[in-house]
Scaffold this motif. Sequence first.
Motif, PDB file in Angstrom:
ATOM      1  N   ALA A  68       0.839  -1.200   0.000  1.00 20.36           N
ATOM      2  CA  ALA A  68       0.000   0.000   0.000  1.00 20.36           C
ATOM      3  C   ALA A  68       0.871   1.245   0.000  1.00 20.36           C
ATOM      4  N   GLY A  69       1.190   1.743   1.171  1.00 21.00           N
ATOM      5  CA  GLY A  69       2.014   2.937   1.331  1.00 21.00           C
ATOM      6  C   GLY A  69       1.948   3.393   2.767  1.00 21.00           C
ATOM      7  N   GLY A  70       2.799   4.345   3.128  1.00 22.39           N
ATOM      8  CA  GLY A  70       2.758   4.886   4.483  1.00 22.39           C
ATOM      9  C   GLY A  70       3.709   4.240   5.462  1.00 22.39           C
ATOM     10  N   GLY A  71       4.591   3.336   4.993  1.00 26.85           N
ATOM     11  CA  GLY A  71       5.528   2.685   5.912  1.00 26.85           C
ATOM     12  C   GLY A  71       6.496   3.646   6.570  1.00 26.85           C
ATOM     13  N   SER A  72       6.742   4.770   5.918  1.00 28.26           N
ATOM     14  CA  SER A  72       7.661   5.749   6.513  1.00 28.26           C
ATOM     15  C   SER A  72       7.073   6.413   7.748  1.00 28.26           C
ATOM     16  N   ASN A  73       5.762   6.229   7.975  1.00 28.11           N
ATOM     17  CA  ASN A  73       5.167   6.687   9.229  1.00 28.11           C
ATOM     18  C   ASN A  73       5.740   5.936  10.422  1.00 28.11           C
ATOM     19  N   LEU A  74       6.307   4.762  10.164  1.00 34.48           N
ATOM     20  CA  LEU A  74       6.982   3.994  11.221  1.00 34.48           C
ATOM     21  C   LEU A  74       8.468   4.316  11.281  1.00 34.48           C
ATOM     22  N   THR A  75       9.105   4.360  10.107  1.00 29.55           N
ATOM     23  CA  THR A  75      10.561   4.482  10.090  1.00 29.55           C
ATOM     24  C   THR A  75      11.052   5.891  10.428  1.00 29.55           C
ATOM     25  N   LEU A  76      10.322   6.913   9.999  1.00 26.35           N
ATOM     26  CA  LEU A  76      10.751   8.281  10.329  1.00 26.35           C
ATOM     27  C   LEU A  76      10.752   8.536  11.833  1.00 26.35           C
ATOM     28  N   PRO A  77       9.663   8.190  12.559  1.00 22.37           N
ATOM     29  CA  PRO A  77       9.713   8.351  14.019  1.00 22.37           C
ATOM     30  C   PRO A  77      10.806   7.509  14.675  1.00 22.37           C
ATOM     31  N   ALA A  78      11.039   6.286  14.150  1.00 21.06           N
ATOM     32  CA  ALA A  78      12.082   5.436  14.718  1.00 21.06           C
ATOM     33  C   ALA A  78      13.452   6.101  14.612  1.00 21.06           C
ATOM     34  N   LEU A  79      13.720   6.716  13.470  1.00 21.56           N
ATOM     35  CA  LEU A  79      14.996   7.417  13.277  1.00 21.56           C
ATOM     36  C   LEU A  79      15.087   8.653  14.181  1.00 21.56           C
ATOM     37  N   MET A  80      13.974   9.346  14.352  1.00 20.11           N
ATOM     38  CA  MET A  80      13.995  10.552  15.187  1.00 20.11           C
ATOM     39  C   MET A  80      14.096  10.217  16.670  1.00 20.11           C
ATOM     40  N   VAL A  81      13.567   9.047  17.059  1.00 28.46           N
ATOM     41  CA  VAL A  81      13.721   8.585  18.449  1.00 28.46           C
ATOM     42  C   VAL A  81      15.193   8.426  18.801  1.00 28.46           C
ATOM     43  N   MET A  82      16.005   8.083  17.799  1.00 27.00           N
ATOM     44  CA  MET A  82      17.438   7.912  18.009  1.00 27.00           C
ATOM     45  C   MET A  82      18.176   9.248  18.114  1.00 27.00           C
ATOM     46  N   GLY A  83      17.447  10.336  17.919  1.00 29.55           N
ATOM     47  CA  GLY A  83      18.054  11.653  18.045  1.00 29.55           C
ATOM     48  C   GLY A  83      18.390  12.332  16.734  1.00 29.55           C
ATOM     49  N   LEU A  84      17.976  11.742  15.606  1.00 30.18           N
ATOM     50  CA  LEU A  84      18.255  12.367  14.316  1.00 30.18           C
ATOM     51  C   LEU A  84      17.305  13.546  14.102  1.00 30.18           C
ATOM     52  N   PRO A  85      17.807  14.683  13.658  1.00 27.65           N
ATOM     53  CA  PRO A  85      16.927  15.791  13.282  1.00 27.65           C
ATOM     54  C   PRO A  85      15.992  15.364  12.159  1.00 27.65           C
ATOM     55  N   ALA A  86      14.850  16.040  12.048  1.00 26.61           N
ATOM     56  CA  ALA A  86      13.821  15.639  11.076  1.00 26.61           C
ATOM     57  C   ALA A  86      14.371  15.574   9.664  1.00 26.61           C
ATOM     58  N   GLU A  87      15.188  16.570   9.265  1.00 27.07           N
ATOM     59  CA  GLU A  87      15.687  16.586   7.897  1.00 27.07           C
ATOM     60  C   GLU A  87      16.690  15.457   7.647  1.00 27.07           C
ATOM     61  N   VAL A  88      17.465  15.082   8.686  1.00 23.39           N
ATOM     62  CA  VAL A  88      18.422  13.978   8.552  1.00 23.39           C
ATOM     63  C   VAL A  88      17.676  12.638   8.525  1.00 23.39           C
ATOM     64  N   ALA A  89      16.655  12.503   9.377  1.00 24.79           N
ATOM     65  CA  ALA A  89      15.840  11.283   9.375  1.00 24.79           C
ATOM     66  C   ALA A  89      15.141  11.113   8.031  1.00 24.79           C
ATOM     67  N   ASN A  90      14.621  12.207   7.501  1.00 20.77           N
ATOM     68  CA  ASN A  90      13.936  12.193   6.206  1.00 20.77           C
ATOM     69  C   ASN A  90      14.876  11.715   5.097  1.00 20.77           C
ATOM     70  N   ALA A  91      16.117  12.168   5.132  1.00 19.11           N
ATOM     71  CA  ALA A  91      17.108  11.775   4.125  1.00 19.11           C
ATOM     72  C   ALA A  91      17.583  10.337   4.340  1.00 19.11           C
ATOM     73  N   THR A  92      17.897   9.980   5.583  1.00 22.44           N
ATOM     74  CA  THR A  92      18.413   8.648   5.906  1.00 22.44           C
ATOM     75  C   THR A  92      17.389   7.562   5.595  1.00 22.44           C
ATOM     76  N   ASN A  93      16.122   7.878   5.772  1.00 24.44           N
ATOM     77  CA  ASN A  93      15.040   6.935   5.483  1.00 24.44           C
ATOM     78  C   ASN A  93      15.065   6.444   4.042  1.00 24.44           C
ATOM     79  N   ARG A  94      15.600   7.275   3.126  1.00 26.10           N
ATOM     80  CA  ARG A  94      15.589   6.922   1.703  1.00 26.10           C
ATOM     81  C   ARG A  94      16.501   5.735   1.401  1.00 26.10           C
ATOM     82  N   VAL A  95      17.466   5.447   2.277  1.00 25.60           N
ATOM     83  CA  VAL A  95      18.337   4.283   2.059  1.00 25.60           C
ATOM     84  C   VAL A  95      17.501   3.003   2.142  1.00 25.60           C
ATOM     85  N   GLY A  96      16.673   2.924   3.179  1.00 31.06           N
ATOM     86  CA  GLY A  96      15.807   1.762   3.333  1.00 31.06           C
ATOM     87  C   GLY A  96      14.785   1.643   2.220  1.00 31.06           C
ATOM     88  N   VAL A  97      14.216   2.784   1.823  1.00 32.01           N
ATOM     89  CA  VAL A  97      13.217   2.773   0.751  1.00 32.01           C
ATOM     90  C   VAL A  97      13.832   2.280  -0.556  1.00 32.01           C
TER      91      VAL A  97
END
Length: 253
Positions: free
Chosen positions: A25-54
């Motif tokens: 479907a779609g929307g999986g980044s609703n899980l991965t973006l918060p997970a990255l930000m929980v680790m202390g990544l700023p929103a823009e860094v989490a947004n960019a880093t998430n693209r590796v998994g995608v």
Amino acid sequence: MEITLTHGLLLVVTGFLAGIINTLAGGGSNLTLPALMVMGLPAEVANATNRVGVTVQSITALLGFHKHGKLDTQDKGPILLPTILGGFIGAGLAAYAPSTLIKPLLLGTMLLMALIILVRPAIIAPELGTPVNRVKNTPSSWFWLTLAGIYGGFVQAGVGFVLLAALAGSLRYDLVRANALKVFCTLFFTLASLLVFIKEDLILWLPGLILAAGTMVGAHLAVKLAIKVSPKVLKWFLFLMTLCGSVAAMLSD
């Protein structure tokens, strides 16, 4: 950055779930973006880093759909061109625009898709055997595909719904083939946005690669599910994911 065992497990598990959700479907980044930000990544860094998994998830799913003969390649060029163009535009916006724009964009997309599936399900899930509209005969599809690329380059989360609106709604592909083409588009405009984020040095590779390991396994499983389950089940799974995406967007900080 230092990755603890807890962080590693969080990334693998959320990546696995996101790989399934994004492929079906779609929307999986609703899980991965918060997970990255929980680790202390700023929103823009989490947004960019998430693209590796995608990226890794998309390659895995694409190979699976191709293996099962569900990837329609007749329109791949005309479909790909506007989405890649949009991806570059969206990633450029994401690199410089305020991160506060992400939440309203995400929420608006989720609510719109939930409304479409509830009120006019045939738009997003045409019946098997419905004649496919070719891109060259459907000018509106260029608009939707470019919009999907811009949205995906900017925020990624929920882009699958926008792509399905173009591929199933405008071009009338059934959900399985629309999902395969959605993954095809996602891979290429994500690569486009990835280049922009690499240039801007916004990616943290270690958490990105750990996340990618989870998404790869999830995507592999999701392709098998997509081939076996009925279109009706896929449609309701899509609806459920839009509702979950809406709730996640409303509750996010």
